[in-house]
Scaffold this motif. Sequence first.
Motif, PDB file in Angstrom:
ATOM      1  N   ARG A 131       3.624  -4.830   4.035  1.00 36.80           N
ATOM      2  CA  ARG A 131       3.547  -4.358   2.655  1.00 36.80           C
ATOM      3  C   ARG A 131       2.946  -5.394   1.718  1.00 36.80           C
ATOM      4  NH1 ARG A 131       9.329  -2.804   0.604  1.00 36.80           N
ATOM      5  NH2 ARG A 131       8.164  -2.511  -1.329  1.00 36.80           N
ATOM      6  N   ALA A 132       2.531  -6.542   2.219  1.00 32.17           N
ATOM      7  CA  ALA A 132       2.060  -7.636   1.362  1.00 32.17           C
ATOM      8  C   ALA A 132       0.550  -7.602   1.126  1.00 32.17           C
ATOM      9  CB  ALA A 132       2.433  -8.972   1.988  1.00 32.17           C
ATOM     10  N   ASP A 164       5.062  -1.807  -4.041  1.00 32.96           N
ATOM     11  CA  ASP A 164       4.572  -3.177  -3.961  1.00 32.96           C
ATOM     12  C   ASP A 164       4.478  -3.645  -2.510  1.00 32.96           C
ATOM     13  OD1 ASP A 164       3.938  -5.801  -4.629  1.00 32.96           O
ATOM     14  OD2 ASP A 164       6.032  -6.374  -4.909  1.00 32.96           O
ATOM     15  N   SER A 165       3.253  -4.007  -2.014  1.00 27.19           N
ATOM     16  CA  SER A 165       2.039  -3.905  -2.789  1.00 27.19           C
ATOM     17  C   SER A 165       0.886  -3.331  -1.961  1.00 27.19           C
ATOM     18  CB  SER A 165       1.662  -5.300  -3.329  1.00 27.19           C
ATOM     19  OG  SER A 165       1.420  -6.202  -2.258  1.00 27.19           O
ATOM     20  N   PHE A 166       0.990  -3.399  -0.618  1.00 24.21           N
ATOM     21  CA  PHE A 166      -0.106  -2.896   0.208  1.00 24.21           C
ATOM     22  C   PHE A 166       0.257  -1.529   0.782  1.00 24.21           C
ATOM     23  CE2 PHE A 166      -3.177  -3.451   3.908  1.00 24.21           C
ATOM     24  CZ  PHE A 166      -4.301  -3.384   3.110  1.00 24.21           C
ATOM     25  N   ASN A 167       0.543  -0.588  -0.123  1.00 22.68           N
ATOM     26  CA  ASN A 167       0.848   0.774   0.293  1.00 22.68           C
ATOM     27  C   ASN A 167      -0.422   1.503   0.680  1.00 22.68           C
ATOM     28  OD1 ASN A 167       1.970   3.439   0.540  1.00 22.68           O
ATOM     29  ND2 ASN A 167       1.201   3.824  -1.535  1.00 22.68           N
ATOM     30  N   LEU A 168      -0.416   2.126   1.848  1.00 27.72           N
ATOM     31  CA  LEU A 168      -1.584   2.862   2.326  1.00 27.72           C
ATOM     32  C   LEU A 168      -1.348   4.366   2.365  1.00 27.72           C
ATOM     33  CD1 LEU A 168      -2.381   0.283   5.091  1.00 27.72           C
ATOM     34  CD2 LEU A 168      -3.846   0.767   3.116  1.00 27.72           C
ATOM     35  N   GLY A 169      -0.159   4.795   1.956  1.00 29.60           N
ATOM     36  CA  GLY A 169       0.152   6.222   1.927  1.00 29.60           C
ATOM     37  C   GLY A 169      -0.337   6.872   0.648  1.00 29.60           C
ATOM     38  N   ASP A 170      -1.051   7.978   0.770  1.00 35.11           N
ATOM     39  CA  ASP A 170      -1.635   8.634  -0.404  1.00 35.11           C
ATOM     40  C   ASP A 170      -0.842   9.855  -0.865  1.00 35.11           C
ATOM     41  OD1 ASP A 170      -2.219  10.233   1.752  1.00 35.11           O
ATOM     42  OD2 ASP A 170      -4.295  10.638   1.174  1.00 35.11           O
ATOM     43  N   ARG A 171       0.321  10.097  -0.242  1.00 34.56           N
ATOM     44  CA  ARG A 171       1.120  11.260  -0.637  1.00 34.56           C
ATOM     45  C   ARG A 171       2.568  10.870  -0.900  1.00 34.56           C
ATOM     46  NH1 ARG A 171       0.361  16.303   3.113  1.00 34.56           N
ATOM     47  NH2 ARG A 171       0.948  14.848   4.772  1.00 34.56           N
ATOM     48  N   VAL A 172       2.753   9.685  -1.468  1.00 31.86           N
ATOM     49  CA  VAL A 172       4.109   9.198  -1.705  1.00 31.86           C
ATOM     50  C   VAL A 172       4.391   8.950  -3.177  1.00 31.86           C
ATOM     51  CG1 VAL A 172       4.331   8.193   0.596  1.00 31.86           C
ATOM     52  CG2 VAL A 172       3.381   6.811  -1.260  1.00 31.86           C
ATOM     53  N   THR A 200      12.144  -1.623  10.633  1.00 35.58           N
ATOM     54  CA  THR A 200      11.688  -1.405   9.264  1.00 35.58           C
ATOM     55  C   THR A 200      12.840  -1.429   8.269  1.00 35.58           C
ATOM     56  OG1 THR A 200      11.748   0.978   9.752  1.00 35.58           O
ATOM     57  CG2 THR A 200       9.614  -0.126   9.892  1.00 35.58           C
ATOM     58  N   PHE A 201      14.006  -1.005   8.685  1.00 35.60           N
ATOM     59  CA  PHE A 201      15.162  -0.985   7.788  1.00 35.60           C
ATOM     60  C   PHE A 201      15.618  -2.402   7.441  1.00 35.60           C
ATOM     61  CE2 PHE A 201      19.673  -0.635   6.732  1.00 35.60           C
ATOM     62  CZ  PHE A 201      19.693   0.469   5.894  1.00 35.60           C
ATOM     63  N   GLU A 202      15.497  -3.316   8.390  1.00 33.90           N
ATOM     64  CA  GLU A 202      15.984  -4.680   8.202  1.00 33.90           C
ATOM     65  C   GLU A 202      14.920  -5.645   7.695  1.00 33.90           C
ATOM     66  OE1 GLU A 202      17.682  -5.878  11.909  1.00 33.90           O
ATOM     67  OE2 GLU A 202      19.137  -4.235  11.948  1.00 33.90           O
ATOM     68  N   ASP A 203      13.662  -5.384   8.013  1.00 33.26           N
ATOM     69  CA  ASP A 203      12.577  -6.306   7.678  1.00 33.26           C
ATOM     70  C   ASP A 203      11.978  -5.934   6.325  1.00 33.26           C
ATOM     71  OD1 ASP A 203      10.251  -7.839   7.531  1.00 33.26           O
ATOM     72  OD2 ASP A 203       9.885  -7.716   9.687  1.00 33.26           O
ATOM     73  N   LYS A 204      12.227  -6.741   5.320  1.00 29.70           N
ATOM     74  CA  LYS A 204      11.782  -6.433   3.958  1.00 29.70           C
ATOM     75  C   LYS A 204      10.267  -6.550   3.790  1.00 29.70           C
ATOM     76  CE  LYS A 204      15.877  -5.567   2.362  1.00 29.70           C
ATOM     77  NZ  LYS A 204      16.522  -6.398   1.354  1.00 29.70           N
ATOM     78  N   SER A 205       9.568  -7.076   4.797  1.00 31.89           N
ATOM     79  CA  SER A 205       8.107  -7.129   4.719  1.00 31.89           C
ATOM     80  C   SER A 205       7.479  -5.795   5.107  1.00 31.89           C
ATOM     81  CB  SER A 205       7.555  -8.233   5.633  1.00 31.89           C
ATOM     82  OG  SER A 205       7.661  -7.875   7.008  1.00 31.89           O
ATOM     83  N   LEU A 206       8.322  -4.825   5.496  1.00 35.55           N
ATOM     84  CA  LEU A 206       7.867  -3.497   5.890  1.00 35.55           C
ATOM     85  C   LEU A 206       8.496  -2.450   4.985  1.00 35.55           C
ATOM     86  CD1 LEU A 206       8.442  -3.983   9.714  1.00 35.55           C
ATOM     87  CD2 LEU A 206       6.266  -4.229   8.509  1.00 35.55           C
TER      88      LEU A 206
END
Length: 233
Positions: free
Chosen positions: A10-11, A20-28, A206-212
């Motif tokens: 997500r960085a 924040d900040s590298f979101n690649l989803g276009d329907r969220v 993904t639930f535990e890793d805040k970089s995701l």
Amino acid sequence: MRIRRVVTTRAGGASTGEFDSFNLGDRVGDDPAAVAANRKRLATELGLTKIAWMEQVHGRTVTVVDGTEETPAEATDALVTATPGVAVAVLVADCVPVLLGDAEAGVVAAVHAGRVGARVGVLPATLDAMRQAGADLARVEVLLGPAICGQDYEVPADMARDVERHLPGSATKTRKGTPGLDLRAGLWQQLADAGVGKIGVDPRCTFEDKSLFSYRRDGTTGRIAALTWTEAE
């Protein structure tokens, strides 16, 4: 051919707030301009001229693409291509991104395997499509990407039993001792049973890793991407 695989975090992007900040989803719910900027950066950084996306719906439909498509594949949860340089991408925020490839045949696939899709057989459908495109399952290599782990994926007991019937090996217990699902374990078993011998697992949760990004953790949130493509050696 050489197979390339990339999983984002997500960085480093243009999105703000929950995305924040590298979101690649276009329907969220993110700013479309920010998503477009992030996708452009992704392609530029990877040296790609074509990334094929899909409108994921938690089903088992597989679409074969060749790079000439101008819009995301509709109502699809797996993309297959035999065209060098065309990357196929899957978006996730807890579901399992599955990247598959047969380097000799030059066939790759990206699969969105959430609970529903995994239950109804999106991965076997993808293997069938890859075989029809010329892949040999004995040569296929697979990466099961970052996803919510079984220790954190709590579900009702009847749901765990139902998914286990369709995807053996997926039922587990959470860290609280409640019924849970480990979709990557079930998918690994499904691949092994199909004759796929080279299966790698990204252990990140993904639930535990805040970089995701994690939908279960945060609710409104972005999506990371997992991509794969072939290129000449």
